[in-house]
Every structure is written in C-alpha cells, then in structure tokens.
Design a protein around this motif. Sequence first.
Motif, PDB file in Angstrom:
ATOM      1  N   VAL A   1     -68.759 -71.777  31.737  1.00 57.94           N
ATOM      2  CA  VAL A   1     -67.710 -71.688  30.712  1.00 57.94           C
ATOM      3  C   VAL A   1     -68.035 -70.608  29.694  1.00 57.94           C
ATOM      4  O   VAL A   1     -67.138 -69.907  29.215  1.00 57.94           O
ATOM      5  CB  VAL A   1     -67.431 -73.057  30.049  1.00 57.94           C
ATOM      6  CG1 VAL A   1     -68.492 -73.434  29.035  1.00 57.94           C
ATOM      7  CG2 VAL A   1     -66.061 -73.056  29.392  1.00 57.94           C
ATOM      8  N   VAL A   2     -69.306 -70.420  29.375  1.00 66.90           N
ATOM      9  CA  VAL A   2     -69.689 -69.340  28.463  1.00 66.90           C
ATOM     10  C   VAL A   2     -69.339 -68.000  29.094  1.00 66.90           C
ATOM     11  O   VAL A   2     -68.775 -67.106  28.435  1.00 66.90           O
ATOM     12  CB  VAL A   2     -71.190 -69.426  28.098  1.00 66.90           C
ATOM     13  CG1 VAL A   2     -71.655 -68.163  27.393  1.00 66.90           C
ATOM     14  CG2 VAL A   2     -71.465 -70.650  27.245  1.00 66.90           C
TER      15      VAL A   2
ATOM     16  N   ALA B   1     -64.853 -82.184  30.984  1.00 68.66           N
ATOM     17  CA  ALA B   1     -65.726 -82.830  29.998  1.00 68.66           C
ATOM     18  C   ALA B   1     -65.068 -84.086  29.441  1.00 68.66           C
ATOM     19  O   ALA B   1     -65.739 -85.111  29.242  1.00 68.66           O
ATOM     20  CB  ALA B   1     -66.053 -81.853  28.871  1.00 68.66           C
TER      21      ALA B   1
ATOM     22  N   GLY C   1     -72.737 -77.307  39.323  1.00 73.89           N
ATOM     23  CA  GLY C   1     -72.827 -78.174  38.160  1.00 73.89           C
ATOM     24  C   GLY C   1     -72.673 -79.650  38.482  1.00 73.89           C
ATOM     25  O   GLY C   1     -73.056 -80.505  37.682  1.00 73.89           O
TER      26      GLY C   1
ATOM     27  N   ILE D   1     -76.129 -78.158  33.736  1.00 72.94           N
ATOM     28  CA  ILE D   1     -76.199 -77.006  32.833  1.00 72.94           C
ATOM     29  C   ILE D   1     -75.447 -75.799  33.386  1.00 72.94           C
ATOM     30  O   ILE D   1     -74.964 -74.966  32.612  1.00 72.94           O
ATOM     31  CB  ILE D   1     -77.671 -76.652  32.504  1.00 72.94           C
ATOM     32  CG1 ILE D   1     -77.758 -75.667  31.334  1.00 72.94           C
ATOM     33  CG2 ILE D   1     -78.384 -76.102  33.721  1.00 72.94           C
ATOM     34  CD1 ILE D   1     -77.372 -76.255  30.017  1.00 72.94           C
TER      35      ILE D   1
ATOM     36  N   VAL E   1     -71.989 -75.371  31.931  1.00 70.08           N
ATOM     37  CA  VAL E   1     -71.993 -74.803  30.577  1.00 70.08           C
ATOM     38  C   VAL E   1     -72.166 -73.284  30.655  1.00 70.08           C
ATOM     39  O   VAL E   1     -71.481 -72.530  29.951  1.00 70.08           O
ATOM     40  CB  VAL E   1     -73.109 -75.445  29.721  1.00 70.08           C
ATOM     41  CG1 VAL E   1     -73.209 -74.769  28.366  1.00 70.08           C
ATOM     42  CG2 VAL E   1     -72.876 -76.941  29.573  1.00 70.08           C
TER      43      VAL E   1
ATOM     44  N   TYR F   1     -69.600 -73.995  38.691  1.00 71.17           N
ATOM     45  CA  TYR F   1     -68.977 -75.304  38.470  1.00 71.17           C
ATOM     46  C   TYR F   1     -69.304 -76.262  39.611  1.00 71.17           C
ATOM     47  O   TYR F   1     -69.583 -77.436  39.385  1.00 71.17           O
ATOM     48  CB  TYR F   1     -67.463 -75.175  38.329  1.00 71.17           C
ATOM     49  CG  TYR F   1     -67.010 -74.676  36.975  1.00 71.17           C
ATOM     50  CD1 TYR F   1     -67.896 -74.476  35.930  1.00 71.17           C
ATOM     51  CD2 TYR F   1     -65.685 -74.390  36.742  1.00 71.17           C
ATOM     52  CE1 TYR F   1     -67.479 -74.015  34.706  1.00 71.17           C
ATOM     53  CE2 TYR F   1     -65.248 -73.944  35.505  1.00 71.17           C
ATOM     54  CZ  TYR F   1     -66.151 -73.763  34.491  1.00 71.17           C
ATOM     55  OH  TYR F   1     -65.734 -73.322  33.264  1.00 71.17           O
TER      56      TYR F   1
ATOM     57  N   PHE G   1     -63.333 -76.732  32.606  1.00 72.80           N
ATOM     58  CA  PHE G   1     -64.537 -77.230  31.936  1.00 72.80           C
ATOM     59  C   PHE G   1     -64.174 -78.285  30.896  1.00 72.80           C
ATOM     60  O   PHE G   1     -64.756 -79.375  30.880  1.00 72.80           O
ATOM     61  CB  PHE G   1     -65.300 -76.077  31.282  1.00 72.80           C
ATOM     62  CG  PHE G   1     -66.507 -76.549  30.525  1.00 72.80           C
ATOM     63  CD1 PHE G   1     -67.695 -76.775  31.189  1.00 72.80           C
ATOM     64  CD2 PHE G   1     -66.449 -76.798  29.163  1.00 72.80           C
ATOM     65  CE1 PHE G   1     -68.818 -77.242  30.504  1.00 72.80           C
ATOM     66  CE2 PHE G   1     -67.553 -77.252  28.469  1.00 72.80           C
ATOM     67  CZ  PHE G   1     -68.742 -77.478  29.145  1.00 72.80           C
ATOM     68  N   TRP G   2     -63.254 -77.967  29.995  1.00 68.92           N
ATOM     69  CA  TRP G   2     -62.972 -78.881  28.882  1.00 68.92           C
ATOM     70  C   TRP G   2     -62.251 -80.151  29.325  1.00 68.92           C
ATOM     71  O   TRP G   2     -62.546 -81.244  28.830  1.00 68.92           O
ATOM     72  CB  TRP G   2     -62.196 -78.157  27.777  1.00 68.92           C
ATOM     73  CG  TRP G   2     -63.072 -77.178  27.076  1.00 68.92           C
ATOM     74  CD1 TRP G   2     -62.968 -75.817  27.093  1.00 68.92           C
ATOM     75  CD2 TRP G   2     -64.234 -77.470  26.282  1.00 68.92           C
ATOM     76  NE1 TRP G   2     -63.983 -75.249  26.353  1.00 68.92           N
ATOM     77  CE2 TRP G   2     -64.769 -76.240  25.844  1.00 68.92           C
ATOM     78  CE3 TRP G   2     -64.866 -78.640  25.895  1.00 68.92           C
ATOM     79  CZ2 TRP G   2     -65.910 -76.165  25.039  1.00 68.92           C
ATOM     80  CZ3 TRP G   2     -66.003 -78.566  25.094  1.00 68.92           C
ATOM     81  CH2 TRP G   2     -66.510 -77.338  24.682  1.00 68.92           C
TER      82      TRP G   2
END
Length: 117
Positions: free
Chosen positions: A37-38, A66, A26, A31, A34, A23, A62-63
């Motif tokens: 979070v996966v 975003a 990031g 990327i 992403v 993060y 993450f969300w």
Amino acid sequence: MSEEILENEPSSKNTAKIIYILYLIGLFFGITGVIGVVMAYVNKDDASQWLKTHYQFQIRTFWIGALYMFLGSLLSLVLIGWFILLFWVVWLIIRSVKGLKALDSNRAIENPTSWLF
C-alpha cells in the motif's frame, strides 16, 4: 482506449504487478501488504490514467481488507468472525487475481471504487 505511452509506464506497470503479488504474499506475511500500500501511494501520482485505476484499486483493497480483518478478528470470539476472515482471504485473492489479469491485458480496472470484486 488510446493512451499516450509514457517513458516510465513499463516500470510503473511492473510496480503495480509487484503490489498485487505483495498482497497475495501478505496472506502469509502480513507486513508485505503494508509495503504494497505504501508503494501504491508513492506511485499513483506518476502513473498513466489506466494505471491510476490499478493503484486506486490496490489502495482500496488494502483499507477495505483491513476493515474486514479488524471486524473478523473482533468477532472471532463468536463463530461469525471466522467466516468474515475466510471471506476476506477469498476476497483478497479474487481482487488480486482480477487486478493482475487486467494489468497483463493493459486494461484499466472497470470499477476501482468497488467494495466487492
């Protein structure tokens, strides 16, 4: 808090640490957030209870991030958007450092559903 130690806990703890680091990276290479979070979604079910709070915190980071990024980008045509984006950067750094500090102390995140810090 007495938690039973699972065999995969050290690797799960390292995975949570990697996600926080992804993060932070990031901020420069989007990327990696992403990927982080996966990884959090994949590992959350197999983790011990205190580590699940970290994965929940990471997924929400993450969300919610975003959402802040989307609003900041949308409003960047006017001055307020740049302040939202600045807030998002500071917010992400604080949440990641807070998570890393709790993780290193083997503590759960106190309020993993928080919108702020």
